[in-house]
Enzyme design. Structure first.
Site, PDB file in Angstrom:
ATOM      1  N   LYS A  98       0.819  -1.219   0.000  1.00  0.00           N
ATOM      2  CA  LYS A  98       0.000   0.000   0.000  1.00  0.00           C
ATOM      3  C   LYS A  98       0.852   1.267   0.000  1.00  0.00           C
ATOM      4  CE  LYS A  98      -4.390  -1.912   1.044  1.00  0.00           C
ATOM      5  NZ  LYS A  98      -5.715  -1.880   1.600  1.00  0.00           N
TER       6      LYS A  98
ATOM      7  N   LYS B  64      -3.709 -10.624  -6.649  1.00  0.00           N
ATOM      8  CA  LYS B  64      -5.000 -10.958  -6.040  1.00  0.00           C
ATOM      9  C   LYS B  64      -6.091 -10.011  -6.537  1.00  0.00           C
ATOM     10  CE  LYS B  64      -5.878  -8.441  -1.806  1.00  0.00           C
ATOM     11  NZ  LYS B  64      -6.581  -8.372  -0.578  1.00  0.00           N
TER      12      LYS B  64
ATOM     13  N   LYS C 247     -10.719  -5.013  -4.402  1.00  0.00           N
ATOM     14  CA  LYS C 247     -11.814  -4.081  -4.704  1.00  0.00           C
ATOM     15  C   LYS C 247     -11.287  -2.684  -5.021  1.00  0.00           C
ATOM     16  CE  LYS C 247     -13.593  -4.435  -0.034  1.00  0.00           C
ATOM     17  NZ  LYS C 247     -12.543  -4.098   0.912  1.00  0.00           N
TER      18      LYS C 247
HETATM   19  P1  ATP Z   1      -8.664  -3.367  -0.605  1.00  0.00           P
HETATM   20  O1  ATP Z   1      -8.614  -3.604  -2.084  1.00  0.00           O
HETATM   21  O2  ATP Z   1      -9.378  -2.126  -0.205  1.00  0.00           O
HETATM   22  O3  ATP Z   1      -7.337  -3.546   0.055  1.00  0.00           O
HETATM   23  P2  ATP Z   1      -9.655  -6.019  -0.283  1.00  0.00           P
HETATM   24  O4  ATP Z   1     -10.495  -6.305  -1.453  1.00  0.00           O
HETATM   25  O5  ATP Z   1      -8.320  -6.621  -0.199  1.00  0.00           O
HETATM   26  O6  ATP Z   1      -9.586  -4.470  -0.028  1.00  0.00           O
HETATM   27  P3  ATP Z   1     -10.378  -6.359   2.533  1.00  0.00           P
HETATM   28  O7  ATP Z   1     -11.459  -5.552   3.121  1.00  0.00           O
HETATM   29  O8  ATP Z   1      -8.977  -5.953   2.842  1.00  0.00           O
HETATM   30  O9  ATP Z   1     -10.541  -6.457   0.955  1.00  0.00           O
HETATM   31  O10 ATP Z   1     -10.572  -7.875   2.929  1.00  0.00           O
HETATM   32  C1  ATP Z   1     -11.766  -8.461   3.434  1.00  0.00           C
HETATM   33  C2  ATP Z   1     -11.609  -9.954   3.490  1.00  0.00           C
HETATM   34  O11 ATP Z   1     -11.582 -10.497   2.158  1.00  0.00           O
HETATM   35  C3  ATP Z   1     -10.310 -10.421   4.139  1.00  0.00           C
HETATM   36  O12 ATP Z   1     -10.574 -11.557   4.938  1.00  0.00           O
HETATM   37  C4  ATP Z   1      -9.434 -10.793   2.987  1.00  0.00           C
HETATM   38  O13 ATP Z   1      -8.488 -11.788   3.324  1.00  0.00           O
HETATM   39  C5  ATP Z   1     -10.446 -11.326   1.985  1.00  0.00           C
HETATM   40  N1  ATP Z   1      -9.996 -11.181   0.601  1.00  0.00           N
HETATM   41  C6  ATP Z   1      -9.718 -10.011  -0.022  1.00  0.00           C
HETATM   42  N2  ATP Z   1      -9.361 -10.224  -1.299  1.00  0.00           N
HETATM   43  C7  ATP Z   1      -9.395 -11.571  -1.486  1.00  0.00           C
HETATM   44  C8  ATP Z   1      -9.112 -12.433  -2.603  1.00  0.00           C
HETATM   45  N3  ATP Z   1      -8.726 -11.936  -3.765  1.00  0.00           N
HETATM   46  N4  ATP Z   1      -9.267 -13.758  -2.439  1.00  0.00           N
HETATM   47  C9  ATP Z   1      -9.656 -14.277  -1.254  1.00  0.00           C
HETATM   48  N5  ATP Z   1      -9.940 -13.518  -0.162  1.00  0.00           N
HETATM   49  C10 ATP Z   1      -9.803 -12.190  -0.257  1.00  0.00           C
END
Ligand code: ATP
Ligand code: LTN
Length: 336
Positions: A118, A200, A203
């Site tokens: 980040k 990965k 969002k």
């Molecule tokens: P950002 O993009 O804002 O960093 P994010 O999409 O990574 O957000 P988080 O809110 O950080 O989402 O994560 C919420 C949950 O979803 C966490 O338990 C995280 O491990 C899971 N998660 C996020 N992205 C993935 C993915 N691509 N595959 C599986 N689990 C995920």
């Protein structure tokens, strides 16, 4: 039997309201949360304070927070069974955060890959909150003495840090915190980007074709899977190293159909990627349709969502405040 020995294992997890949830959030985390409610005592949280580590538009953050709660309810979290709340509504998290910051080392925080990622992504805003993010996450977990934390694979390093901080605190003072374990399901712990299957699905990705949102309609879902990056050999075979794109699609298809990898390879033997991608898109759209219906219905009833969150915050505060009082006393803060 006393209450202590009867206590069911406790679960805590959180998700940031940084946007609409993706299929990765759903498969890796949220999908499992509802299933755990019968067996465990569950607390689920919208991590709005964590979202502030990246610059947010205030009105959007407010809207996303309510939307996140509505999506969790639509995904099956039952407020009669579990505690659903917003992180900032339980001030004790930030109180414990400070104590845990003072028990986290600069070196260990510097090693966190999420911090490095980040910081690289937002070089103009490498703030203190981004650096101490895992201490707040540790506070979220330890304040409830959670036994298990259902998250995606990307959170394992943060969980390890929470365990280390808990252990350090317990050793320095006296046994206080339960050491939490990750609860990471093998299938779909890391769903990859549809545009670059070596990264990965996230969002906050700027490429809208890289993710499927929980609110995408069937046309959008089919279109995004059609465009998903694969390879040129045309064989539906699971091989993460050689065929990361196809393997990611197989994982997604497997999650929603319950079919094994071998069954899927068999089903599409001799057929091209076109058929396969359509089948994946259909399976995802069918699985998301009922959740989307519930989501619209629940989100339209703002009063209901707010009532759930108000009650959730009160229930969470009752547990969290007790932990903070105990911790304040142990570290030597004067009690009057
Ligand atoms: P950002 O993009 O804002 O960093 P994010 O999409 O990574 O957000 P988080 O809110 O950080 O989402 O994560 C919420 C949950 O979803 C966490 O338990 C995280 O491990 C899971 N998660 C996020 N992205 C993935 C993915 N691509 N595959 C599986 N689990 C995920
Ligand atoms: N850091 C998590 C969100 C989160 C969380 C938590 C998860 C904040 N607090 C406590 C589990 C337990 C993420 O998904 N990025």
């Amino acid at each position: 039997m006393n209450q202590q020995t009867e206590r069911r294992k406790r679960i805590l997890s959180g998700i940031q309201p940084t946007g609409t949830f993706t299929l990765g959030n759903y498969i890796g985390a949220v999908r499992n949360w509802a299933k755990l409610q019968d067996e465990f005592e569950c607390l689920y949280m919208v991590a709005d304070l964590h979202a502030l580590t990246v610059r947010q538009v205030p009105a959007e953050l407010r809207a996303h927070t309510r939307e996140a709660a509505a999506m969790l309810l639509a995904a099956g979290i039952d407020p009669a069974q579990s505690i659903l709340f917003v992180q900032s509504h339980v001030p004790a998290h930030t109180q414990l955060n400070w104590i845990l910051c003072c028990n986290s080392q600069f070196g260990e925080l510097s090693r966190m890959t999420q911090f490095k990622d980040k910081s690289a992504k937002h070089p103009d805003n490498v703030n203190g909150g981004l650096f101490t993010y895992p201490a707040l996450m540790a506070a979220d977990i330890l304040i409830y003495n959670a036994d298990l934390v259902p998250v995606g694979q990307d959170q394992t390093q943060h969980l390890e840090l929470a365990r280390n901080v808990a252990q350090r605190f317990n050793n320095a003072y006296s046994p206080t915190f339960t050491l939490p374990e990750g609860y990471i399901t093998k299938a779909g712990a890391k769903i990859m980007s549809l545009a670059d299957p070596t990264r990965k699905m996230s969002k906050s990705d700027t490429n809208v074709n890289s993710f499927v949102l929980m609110t995408d309609d069937k046309d959008a879902i089919l279109r995004k899977f059609k465009r998903a990056v694969t390879d040129s050999d045309g064989i539906v075979r699971y091989d993460v190293a050689e065929k990361p794109g196809v393997s990611n699609l197989i994982t997604i298809y497997s999650v929603f159909t319950g079919k094994t990898v071998a069954e899927i390879e068999q089903e599409f033997a001799g057929r091209g990627y076109g058929d396969f991608k359509t089948a994946v898109g259909e399976a995802v759209a069918d699985a998301l349709a009922p959740i989307q219906g519930e989501y619209s219905r629940i989100l339209a009833d703002k009063a209901y969502v707010d009532k759930v969150l108000t009650e959730g915050a009160a229930a969470a505060c009752r547990i969290a405040d007790r932990t903070v009082q105990k911790v304040y006393k142990k570290v030597g803060l004067l009690q009057l």
